[in-house]
Design a protein around this motif. Structure first.
Motif, PDB file in Angstrom:
ATOM      1  N   ALA A 166       0.829  -1.208   0.000  1.00 50.80           N
ATOM      2  CA  ALA A 166       0.000   0.000   0.000  1.00 50.80           C
ATOM      3  C   ALA A 166       0.865   1.260   0.000  1.00 50.80           C
ATOM      4  CB  ALA A 166      -0.927  -0.011   1.204  1.00 50.80           C
ATOM      5  N   TYR A 167       1.958   1.243   0.750  1.00 52.69           N
ATOM      6  CA  TYR A 167       2.858   2.404   0.778  1.00 52.69           C
ATOM      7  C   TYR A 167       3.771   2.425  -0.441  1.00 52.69           C
ATOM      8  CZ  TYR A 167       1.651   3.770   5.564  1.00 52.69           C
ATOM      9  OH  TYR A 167       0.989   4.222   6.678  1.00 52.69           O
ATOM     10  N   VAL A 221      -2.690  -8.337  -3.627  1.00 55.90           N
ATOM     11  CA  VAL A 221      -3.809  -7.975  -4.506  1.00 55.90           C
ATOM     12  C   VAL A 221      -4.830  -7.136  -3.733  1.00 55.90           C
ATOM     13  CG1 VAL A 221      -5.732  -8.880  -5.867  1.00 55.90           C
ATOM     14  CG2 VAL A 221      -3.489  -9.989  -5.979  1.00 55.90           C
ATOM     15  N   ALA A 222      -5.068  -7.522  -2.481  1.00 53.03           N
ATOM     16  CA  ALA A 222      -6.005  -6.759  -1.645  1.00 53.03           C
ATOM     17  C   ALA A 222      -5.504  -5.329  -1.430  1.00 53.03           C
ATOM     18  CB  ALA A 222      -6.198  -7.458  -0.306  1.00 53.03           C
ATOM     19  N   LEU A 263      -7.459  -1.921  -2.145  1.00 52.64           N
ATOM     20  CA  LEU A 263      -7.589  -0.919  -1.098  1.00 52.64           C
ATOM     21  C   LEU A 263      -7.177   0.459  -1.618  1.00 52.64           C
ATOM     22  CD1 LEU A 263      -8.424  -1.203   1.931  1.00 52.64           C
ATOM     23  CD2 LEU A 263      -5.993  -1.145   2.483  1.00 52.64           C
ATOM     24  N   SER A 264      -6.094   0.494  -2.379  1.00 51.32           N
ATOM     25  CA  SER A 264      -5.628   1.754  -2.947  1.00 51.32           C
ATOM     26  C   SER A 264      -6.661   2.335  -3.908  1.00 51.32           C
ATOM     27  CB  SER A 264      -4.295   1.541  -3.667  1.00 51.32           C
ATOM     28  OG  SER A 264      -3.308   1.058  -2.784  1.00 51.32           O
ATOM     29  N   ASP A 270      -9.017   6.353  -5.626  1.00 51.99           N
ATOM     30  CA  ASP A 270      -9.777   6.617  -6.849  1.00 51.99           C
ATOM     31  C   ASP A 270     -11.263   6.831  -6.578  1.00 51.99           C
ATOM     32  OD1 ASP A 270      -7.423   6.340  -8.220  1.00 51.99           O
ATOM     33  OD2 ASP A 270      -7.744   4.225  -8.707  1.00 51.99           O
ATOM     34  N   ILE A 271     -11.841   5.996  -5.729  1.00 50.19           N
ATOM     35  CA  ILE A 271     -13.287   6.098  -5.491  1.00 50.19           C
ATOM     36  C   ILE A 271     -13.600   7.206  -4.486  1.00 50.19           C
ATOM     37  CG2 ILE A 271     -15.336   4.888  -4.652  1.00 50.19           C
ATOM     38  CD1 ILE A 271     -14.124   2.299  -5.690  1.00 50.19           C
ATOM     39  N   PHE A 272     -12.918   7.177  -3.312  1.00 53.24           N
ATOM     40  CA  PHE A 272     -13.180   8.184  -2.285  1.00 53.24           C
ATOM     41  C   PHE A 272     -12.381   9.465  -2.491  1.00 53.24           C
ATOM     42  CE2 PHE A 272     -14.187   4.434   0.702  1.00 53.24           C
ATOM     43  CZ  PHE A 272     -15.509   4.413   0.278  1.00 53.24           C
TER      44      PHE A 272
END
Length: 628
Positions: free
Chosen positions: A246-247, A385-386, A390-391, A396-398
């Motif tokens: 994620a980072y 993959v999760a 999450l990214s 992108d969505i929020f």
């Protein structure tokens, strides 16, 4: 005391594997990053992004498809032989990859990426299960630390070299030629190094291979679930790969959009993370005295959360530059703190993961160790993959900014690891014991290898200070469950700690006539579950340091179940009691950081011994120390 882990690099048991590992990580990262940079500069942005996502997916996919089989092969066949086969295959993969790069056949290049992923999945299972087979138990943590350090260095070196050489692939330049030469030389060197790996006989040569990855994965995970420390260590490692991905995946965008840096700054940030992770991995051996120390894991988890949050908050106030080069970035205000937080994130990441890998290797059954490691790799890939999903969700969505995203992931890490620690209190108890045990006393020990690595056992120790349980819990590598006097439970703080450690309140002095039987039942059930118990048979602290008479009910505890009993003698802390007990209060002196020596004797079967025999053994241990 901790052994110098770097001495392993001078042994044939470890050095060839270390070299093989570093070169393997270097070569596949060299090719993967060279291909990605070529796609970025030779195609439109939309086409490049599509192919890069496909390449990343193809590299991860083999972990899902082949990890289960890789673990079974590593348990069925000599691992050194398997690694040599894999290294020969790497040479072939490299040759095909070179052809694909020179012909700019991107479909073939993607196939090569898939093959490199397959090779990595197969090699990982054999590599990590080979470490405990070649090293002694007290070398396990140091060996894992060096392997982790080598992996990150190889990854960084391959990334940098691949990225730089692709910059010299224009007409008249020879970047691709250099890539080809390096790939083949590295692959050949890796094979030669693998030939020096000592033989590692298969633990399960008659294993029948199940080619159904899903069914086999479920069976192995169930086996891991039977050993909670192994199961939750697997989950913790997989979670670490999620937050690291994620980072790490946001470093390019973070550099461009938040810091306003160029490609040089991206490389600098990656170097900081890699150096930090390597340093954290090496620190584990020193912090844990060379032993497998679960207490480091919460420290690493807290450090990851703190540095992740600090990076997010600090970068949110960073004045964004405009395509700044390395010098401009370093001269900007707050740049060194950015580098420091990223490096510390790597340091705590190394402290977090190295003990987890060592625990899995140490506590897994040798017959299925490689299979458990392989399934762990499969789960790691699933969590990676999760992390991508999450990214996409947050960024992108929020439409959350990257600094805020870093803070959210850090807080999420705190929640998840807290849930894991709640399921396995050993992690929290070990970290609570580290501070007083390491700061109040200087502890030396010998003979602790007499304590079995697994299975039920009973430690019987003399009692000379209130911190005896802390000292024993710190130096004994296994999780120790104590049988505690009910008076200790009257203290709220101690009661909280004892409940967290699942201590058994001994009911021998209570008025309740059923208390004795409840204690016997609890001890018997604990031993039936394969736990390691510790009891202080004197029932109280000795005021003069001499061994006191044992509680009469110790005979009943010994008779209930046949298990190994390990007598332990504590020396040193009682010296202060002897010196002060006979002196007036005004003349009593407290020694700072007194030295304590813990000596373990030969195990005996509980049904073949009694209180008198144990007392004699413990007196002999004390006399041997005094005579020496």
């Amino acid at each position: 005391m901790a052994q110098n882990q770097f001495k392993l690099l001078g042994t044939r048991r470890f050095l060839p594997l270390f070299i093989t590992q570093v070169l393997a990580v270097f070569s596949d990262n060299l090719y993967k990053n060279a291909l990605i940079v070529l796609l970025v500069f030779r195609m439109t942005e939309e086409e490049a992004n599509t192919l890069i996502n496909i390449a990343t997916s193809l590299y991860i996919l083999p972990y899902f498809l082949f990890s289960a089989s890789a673990g079974q092969l590593a348990d069925k066949i000599d691992k050194s032989k398997l690694i040599r086969i894999y290294k020969l295959a790497e040479i072939g993969i490299g040759l095909v990859g070179i052809v694909a790069l020179f012909t700019r056949h991107y479909a073939l290049s993607l196939a090569v990426i898939f093959c490199y992923g397959t090779y990595a999945a197969l090699f990982s299972a054999a590599k990590f299960s080979l470490i405990p087979q070649q090293l002694n138990r007290d070398e396990l943590l140091g060996g894992n630390a060096l392997i982790q350090m080598g992996s990150f260095i190889g990854t960084l070196a391959g990334t940098i070299v691949g990225t730089l050489l692709v910059g010299f692939t224009h007409p008249g330049q020879h970047g691709l030629t250099f890539i080809a030469i390096i790939l083949i030389c590295v692959a050949l060197s890796g094979y030669l190094a693998s030939c020096a790996i000592p033989k590692a006989p298969a633990p399960s040569p008659k294993l029948h291979i199940n080619w159904n990855p899903v069914a086999h994965a479920m069976r192995v995970m169930y086996s891991a679930w039977q050993i909670p420390s192994v199961f939750y260590s697997i989950l913790a490692i997989s979670w670490f790969w999620l937050i690291t991905t994620a980072y790490l995946a946001q470093i390019p965008n973070f550099t461009r959009d938040v810091l306003g840096g160029s490609e040089e700054v991206i490389t600098l940030l990656l170097c900081s993370l890699t150096v930090g992770t390597a340093l954290g991995s090496l620190l584990c051996n020193w912090l844990s005295r060379g032993r497998i120390e679960p207490g480091l894991i919460p420290l690493g988890a807290i450090g990851i959360t703190c540095t992740g949050m600090a990076l997010g908050f600090h970068s949110s106030h960073f004045h964004t530059l405009t395509n700044a080069d390395l010098t401009q970035f370093l001269n900007s205000r707050g740049s060194f703190l950015i580098l420091l937080y990223i490096a510390l994130f790597g340091v705590f990441g190394g402290i977090f993961t190295v003990p987890l890998y060592a625990m899995i290797q140490d506590r897994s059954s040798a017959e299925i160790r490689a299979q458990i490691i392989a399934i762990s790799n499969m789960l790691n890939s699933l969590f990676i993959v999760a992390a991508t999903l999450l990214s996409i969700t947050f960024l992108d969505i929020f439409q959350i900014s990257i600094p805020k995203y870093f803070v959210i992931i850090a807080l999420l890490n705190l929640v998840v690891v807290s849930l894991i620690f709640a399921k396995l209190p050993e992690f929290i108890m070990r970290v609570l014991l580290l501070l007083p045990a390491r700061t109040l006393y200087r502890v030396n020990f010998k003979g602790l290898d007499q304590i079995p690595n697994e299975g039920p056992a009973l430690i019987v120790s003399n009692h000379i200070s209130f911190l005896d349980p802390v000292i024993l819990a710190d130096i004994v590598e296994r999780y120790v469950r104590f049988v505690a006097h009910p008076a200790i439970f009257k203290s709220r703080l101690l009661r909280c700690i004892l409940h967290m450690s699942d201590a058994i309140p001994i009911g021998l002095d209570l008025d309740d006539p059923n208390s004795r039987e409840r204690t016997y039942k609890a001890i018997e059930e604990s031993l039936e579950n394969g736990e390691l118990l510790c009891i202080f048979p004197e029932g109280k602290i000795s005021k003069d340091g001499e061994l006191q008479p044992f509680l009469k009910d110790i005979e009943e505890i010994l008779r209930r179940k046949s298990v190994p009993v390990i007598p332990i003698a504590l020396h040193g802390a009682d010296a202060q009691a002897e010196n002060t007990a006979q002196q007036p209060k005004k003349k009593r002196k407290r020694r700072l950081f007194p030295e304590v020596l813990v000596i373990a004797g030969q195990p005996v079967e509980s049904i073949n011994t009694d209180s008198q025999s144990l007392q004699k053994q413990m007196r002999d241990l004390k006399k041997n120390k005094e005579n020496n």
